[in-house]
Design a protein around this motif. Structure first.
Motif, short mmCIF file in Angstrom:
data_model
loop_
_atom_site.label_atom_id
_atom_site.label_comp_id
_atom_site.label_asym_id
_atom_site.label_seq_id
_atom_site.Cartn_x
_atom_site.Cartn_y
_atom_site.Cartn_z
N GLY A 67 -7.98 -8.51 -5.29
CA GLY A 67 -7.77 -8.14 -3.90
C GLY A 67 -6.33 -7.98 -3.46
N LYS A 68 -5.43 -7.74 -4.38
CA LYS A 68 -4.01 -7.58 -4.01
C LYS A 68 -3.77 -6.40 -3.07
N PRO A 69 -4.31 -5.20 -3.36
CA PRO A 69 -4.06 -4.08 -2.45
C PRO A 69 -4.63 -4.32 -1.05
N LEU A 70 -5.78 -4.96 -0.97
CA LEU A 70 -6.37 -5.24 0.33
C LEU A 70 -5.48 -6.19 1.14
N ALA A 71 -4.85 -7.13 0.48
CA ALA A 71 -3.95 -8.05 1.18
C ALA A 71 -2.82 -7.29 1.85
N ALA A 72 -2.20 -6.37 1.11
CA ALA A 72 -1.09 -5.59 1.67
C ALA A 72 -1.59 -4.62 2.74
N PHE A 73 -2.71 -3.98 2.48
CA PHE A 73 -3.25 -3.00 3.43
C PHE A 73 -3.64 -3.68 4.74
N LEU A 74 -4.28 -4.84 4.65
CA LEU A 74 -4.72 -5.53 5.87
C LEU A 74 -3.52 -5.93 6.73
N ALA A 75 -2.45 -6.38 6.10
CA ALA A 75 -1.25 -6.76 6.86
C ALA A 75 -0.65 -5.53 7.55
N ALA A 76 -0.60 -4.41 6.83
CA ALA A 76 -0.06 -3.18 7.43
C ALA A 76 -0.94 -2.68 8.55
N LEU A 77 -2.24 -2.67 8.33
CA LEU A 77 -3.18 -2.20 9.34
C LEU A 77 -3.13 -3.05 10.60
N ASP A 78 -3.09 -4.37 10.42
CA ASP A 78 -2.99 -5.27 11.56
C ASP A 78 -1.72 -4.98 12.37
N HIS A 79 -0.63 -4.75 11.68
CA HIS A 79 0.63 -4.45 12.38
C HIS A 79 0.55 -3.12 13.13
N LEU A 80 0.00 -2.10 12.49
CA LEU A 80 -0.09 -0.78 13.14
C LEU A 80 -1.03 -0.79 14.34
N MET A 81 -2.10 -1.52 14.26
CA MET A 81 -3.10 -1.50 15.33
C MET A 81 -2.78 -2.45 16.49
N PHE A 82 -2.18 -3.58 16.20
CA PHE A 82 -2.09 -4.62 17.24
C PHE A 82 -0.68 -5.11 17.57
N ARG A 83 0.34 -4.62 16.90
CA ARG A 83 1.68 -5.12 17.20
C ARG A 83 2.52 -4.04 17.83
#
Length: 83
Positions: A67-83
């Motif tokens: 799950g390494k790519p998902l870890a990075a993708f989820l952090a990026a997605l969270d930042h793009l959507m909610f920060r």
């Protein structure tokens, strides 16, 4: 004229223990989606999420399928959507 040296990356070895709430740094909607879709994070995700949520660079070393790519993708997605 000598070239300026690039700053060295901060090296931090992740603890072998996962934090009690690895998704705690993410937005509530991200946490709910992850829990309802994937359940609990894998060990590498649990250690990586708190670091990646701070926008720090990280080198994740774990076996294929962990799950390494998902870890990075989820952090990026969270930042793009909610920060």
């Amino acid at each position: 004229m000598p070239r300026p040296r690039a700053p060295r990356a901060r090296e931090t070895e992740a603890s072998s223990e996962a934090p009690s709430d690895p998704l705690g740094a993410f937005h509530e909607a991200t946490r709910r989606w992850f829990a309802s879709t994937l359940g609990a994070p894998t060990p590498i995700q649990a250690r990586a999420f708190p670091v990646l949520a701070t926008h720090a660079s990280a080198l994740l070393l774990a076996p294929t399928g962990s799950g390494k790519p998902l870890a990075a993708f989820l952090a990026a997605l969270d930042h793009l959507m909610f920060r």
